[in-house]
Design an enzyme around this catalytic site. Structure first.
Site, PDB file in Angstrom:
ATOM      1  N   CYS A 154     -14.674 -21.114 -50.647  1.00  0.00           N
ATOM      2  CA  CYS A 154     -15.653 -22.128 -50.268  1.00  0.00           C
ATOM      3  C   CYS A 154     -15.348 -23.440 -50.975  1.00  0.00           C
ATOM      4  O   CYS A 154     -14.413 -23.547 -51.763  1.00  0.00           O
ATOM      5  CB  CYS A 154     -17.063 -21.661 -50.613  1.00  0.00           C
ATOM      6  N   ASP A 165       2.109 -30.153 -24.231  1.00  0.00           N
ATOM      7  CA  ASP A 165       3.567 -30.095 -24.246  1.00  0.00           C
ATOM      8  C   ASP A 165       4.011 -29.843 -22.808  1.00  0.00           C
ATOM      9  O   ASP A 165       3.211 -29.399 -21.979  1.00  0.00           O
ATOM     10  CB  ASP A 165       4.022 -28.959 -25.167  1.00  0.00           C
ATOM     11  N   ASP A 187       6.037 -27.542 -31.652  1.00  0.00           N
ATOM     12  CA  ASP A 187       4.632 -27.900 -31.420  1.00  0.00           C
ATOM     13  C   ASP A 187       3.718 -27.396 -32.532  1.00  0.00           C
ATOM     14  O   ASP A 187       2.541 -27.757 -32.571  1.00  0.00           O
ATOM     15  CB  ASP A 187       4.142 -27.305 -30.087  1.00  0.00           C
TER      16      ASP A 187
END
Length: 758
Positions: free
Chosen positions: A46, A448, A630
């Site tokens: 956290c 893409d 990508d």
């Protein structure tokens, strides 16, 4: 909503701390005496954990900067060489309650934390269900010895279960208290322990009520949220591990005397001569010295078309050598090479993601002290009113139990689970539940090209008038090559009619040559196949240097691409193509889809820059891609999708993976995400309303710990039931946008030629 504190997920290790030299060798040299190192810190969960760990690292002399990525649980810190012992960072983290490792302790093996959580969850669930059954008899009016017997049986089941299943909460709570701080695990632990202790007291003294069911049920519901959170974060870490596996473990170094030696990747330095055989990947960023081959640059530009070798060409790390051995000169170390930079980009992009979890982290900062003060005030208040310590203690425990954040903790993960099931039935796998929230807010879709908007496989065209015997001859040669164009040509043949060929030879970067019926036949580059200066495109079949057939190649659109772009346009979501391919090919696909915004010849860094620009402009981005190149963009976008056919690293970096070829499932996922976001907000409302009603009743002494446990469980059940509504309704409800009308694909195609000409 519960959050972990230091030591919540520790790994026991007897290994000695690494030396300064070992840390230095595993670090990246930034110049000017600055080094960059990485540590895996599996116990962070956290915002409070991040602050504690970063503060501990910064307290070490010589450390200039420390940044912790919550998704991958990786601490990156910069330090001054000669002024800092980086091993001290590990010591400081250990003192703060966090075990740190120079390597991922769960990489390539089983996850011990998940195993422990699942065992704890199973034990808590088993114990809670059985104690609830025993409690039914007590609620039904059992008295005397019968009631005491059921209480003792409940105690025998509950106490061992609490000790084991509560460890993920007790350990961090104790660690926080040792450091003089509070976290949300402290009131949870107090509620469980005090409820169990009070129940044992009541059992020993033949009391009417025992609250073992409250203690164990509390742990069960909280462990559900803790386990789901851990699984989702581990999936995020798999992206970096997948990309790291694409880097070779070592390379063959050519010495000055011509001898060869295989060295580990860490021993490769600039200016070394390396030998790379066909089928191997380039180990570090390099320059081609000699040799002819074809290279697969998909990791860089996402394109499946091989690139022919040329002396002096730059070869980034991870590029695949397809057809022939080559000699290269290394230009960088492994830590400074292309793959390492990709890993850093992915980690930084993952670290930037956030969601409803930030709300929980903010609440955590005030929740624990507020609950403690409220419970203490309740105890003191009733004591002051003369009600006695038993009533005051029982009421205070009821406050701790009833304020348990079960409903708030389940508000997000239970909706994600239901939504994930709904999407899976539609052919979409959810890898990052937090992305469901962001998917509902996207206004810009980035695609893409190769393998995403198109099938990614080259399709032969222009051979319609070629005689079938020539096609069969070309296919006979093509079957002897691994080149993507060759594989495509081989699919055109009638296998029963393939001619016999001999003396087959594949020349890297040129093509395939053989003998058929005494003639020399070639399939490959036009200038090589015909022995002339033909500089045309395509692949040529030549017999004795005479062209007999020419094969051109095109790409087919993926199913549903046009419909998805049109649907996005109707919803006010703009579409854009980001590709590493040539402008001509990108423009052709853009025209076919009616997409005006397009960019070609992009590197992974270029795609990140475009995403950063859109983010700076206040856009919420969706990235759809399939290639290794990508991966950073998929990680950096607000939301990302990848097909199941994508590279491993592409799938690992994406938030969603769709299993079918039809792109329209992305639109269906958007509809589910919008409904899921609405249900999450409703669940937050239910949890808040529950506390507004239940807490005053508990403080007023109108709710015993047993009633508090029932109320807590009821609120959790209500939240779960509300989330289940996501399973009902039509397969997909079309979402209308209030955005201004956007031209359809037909309208955009009509004006596109004029814009391209301009």
């Amino acid at each position: 909503m519960s959050c972990c504190a230091p030591g919540a997920e520790s790994f026991e290790s007897s290994a000695a701390l690494p030396s300064t030299e070992e840390m230095e060798l595993a670090s990246r040299d930034l110049g000017d005496g600055s080094m960059e190192s990485w540590l895996t810190v599996p116990g962070v969960h956290c915002g409070s954990c991040i602050k504690t760990a970063e503060t501990a690292a910064m307290s070490v002399a010589g450390v200039e900067q420390a940044r912790l990525n919550l998704s991958s649980r990786t601490l990156t810190f910069k330090w001054k060489k000669g002024e800092c012992d980086p091993a001290d960072v590990i010591r400081k983290l250990g003192a703060a309650g966090y075990n740190a490792f120079t390597t991922d302790p769960v990489a390539g093996g089983k996850d011990p934390v998940l195993r422990r959580l699942l065992i704890s969850l199973a034990i808590a669930g088993f114990a809670a269900s059985n104690i609830m059954l025993l409690s039914v008899s007590v609620w039904s009016g059992a008295e005397g010895a019968t009631r005491d017997l059921f209480h003792w049986i409940s105690a025998l089941i509950a106490l061992p279960a609490i000790v084991f299943a509560g460890a993920p909460f007790f350990r961090p709570a104790w660690a926080a208290l040792r450091q003089g701080s509070l976290n949300m695990d402290v009131p949870i632990s107090l509620a469980v322990i005090l409820a169990a202790a009070m129940s044992l007291y009541e059992t020993i003294n033949h009391g009417e009520n025992a609250y073992f069911d409250a203690s164990v049920s509390l742990l069960f519901f909280l462990l559900i949220g803790r386990t789901l959170d851990h699984v989702m974060r581990e999936k995020a870490r798999s992206a970096v591990r997948s990309l790291a596996r694409m880097s070779p473990n070592g390379a063959t170094v050519i010495a000055a005397d011509g001898s060869r030696e295989f060295l580990p990747i860490s021993a490769i330095h600039p200016a070394m001569r390396l030998h790379v055989a066909a089928g191997e990947r380039i180990p570090v960023d390099s320059q081609l010295l000699k040799g002819e081959s074809d290279f697969d640059f998909a990791i860089v530009n996402g394109e499946s078309v091989p690139v022919q070798s040329s002396t002096g060409m730059q070869l980034p790390a991870g590029v695949l050598n397809l057809s022939g051995p080559v000699e290269i000169a290394s230009l960088a170390t492994a830590n400074d090479s292309f793959i390492a930079e990709m890993v850093r980009m992915i980690s930084e992009a993952e670290g930037a993601k956030a969601g409803f979890r930030r709300i929980a982290d903010r609440a955590a900062a005030i929740y624990a002290p507020a609950v403690h003060l409220l419970s203490l005030a309740t105890f003191v208040g009733w004591m002051a009113l003369g009600q006695g310590w038993h009533f005051a203690a029982t009421t205070a425990i009821a406050v701790l139990v009833i304020t348990c954040p079960c409903a708030l903790g389940l508000a997000v993960p239970i909706v994600h689970v239901v939504a994930a099931g709904r999407l899976f039935r539609n052919g979409v796998m959810v890898r990052n539940g937090a992305a469901l929230e962001k998917l509902a807010t996207i206004d810009t879709a980035l695609f893409d090209k190769t393998g995403t908007l198109t099938t990614g496989m080259p399709q032969p065209v222009g051979h319609e008038n070629t005689p079938q015997p020539m096609i069969n001859l070309a296919a006979a040669l093509a079957r002897e090559s691994r080149h993507p164009f060759s594989r495509a040509i081989a699919q055109l043949a009638r296998t029963s009619d393939l001619p016999a060929i001999s003396a087959i030879q594949e020349l890297p970067g040129k093509g395939v040559e053989a003998i058929c019926n005494g003639s020399k036949i070639r399939l490959g580059r036009p200038d090589w196949a015909t022995d002339n200066a033909d500089t045309g495109d395509g692949i040529v079949l030549a017999v004795d240097s005479a062209e007999k057939a020419r094969f051109m190649f095109s790409e087919n659109l993926r199913k549903g691409a046009c419909e998805l772009v049109d649907e996005f346009a109707r919803m006010g979501i703009s579409s854009e193509i980001l590709s590493g391919d040539s402008q001509a090919r990108v423009g052709e696909i853009a025209a076919e889809l009616g997409i005006e915004n397009q960019s070609a010849r992009l590197t992974p860094a270029d795609k990140l820059q475009r995403l950063a620009a859109l983010s700076a402009a206040g856009k919420h981005t969706l990235m759809v891609g399939d290639g290794v190149n990508d991966a950073p963009a998929l990680a950096a976008a607000d939301v990302s999708f990848a097909p199941s056919s994508a590279a491993d690293i592409g799938r690992s970096s994406a938030d969603f993976v769709f299993l079918h070829d039809d792109l329209r499932v992305i639109g269906e996922a958007l509809s589910v995400a919008r409904r899921a976001k609405s249900l999450v907000l409703q669940n937050f409302g239910i949890a808040i309303a529950y506390n507004l009603i239940a807490v005053p009743l508990a403080v007023a002494g109108l709710a015993t710990p047993l009633v508090a446990a029932l109320a807590m469980s009821s609120s959790s059940i209500l939240v779960v039931g509300n989330a289940m509504r996501l399973n009902f309704g039509g397969r997909r409800a079309r979402v209308e946008s209030s955005a201004p009308a956007v031209p359809t694909r037909t309208d955009r195609i009509a004006v596109l030629p004029e814009r391209l000409a301009a």
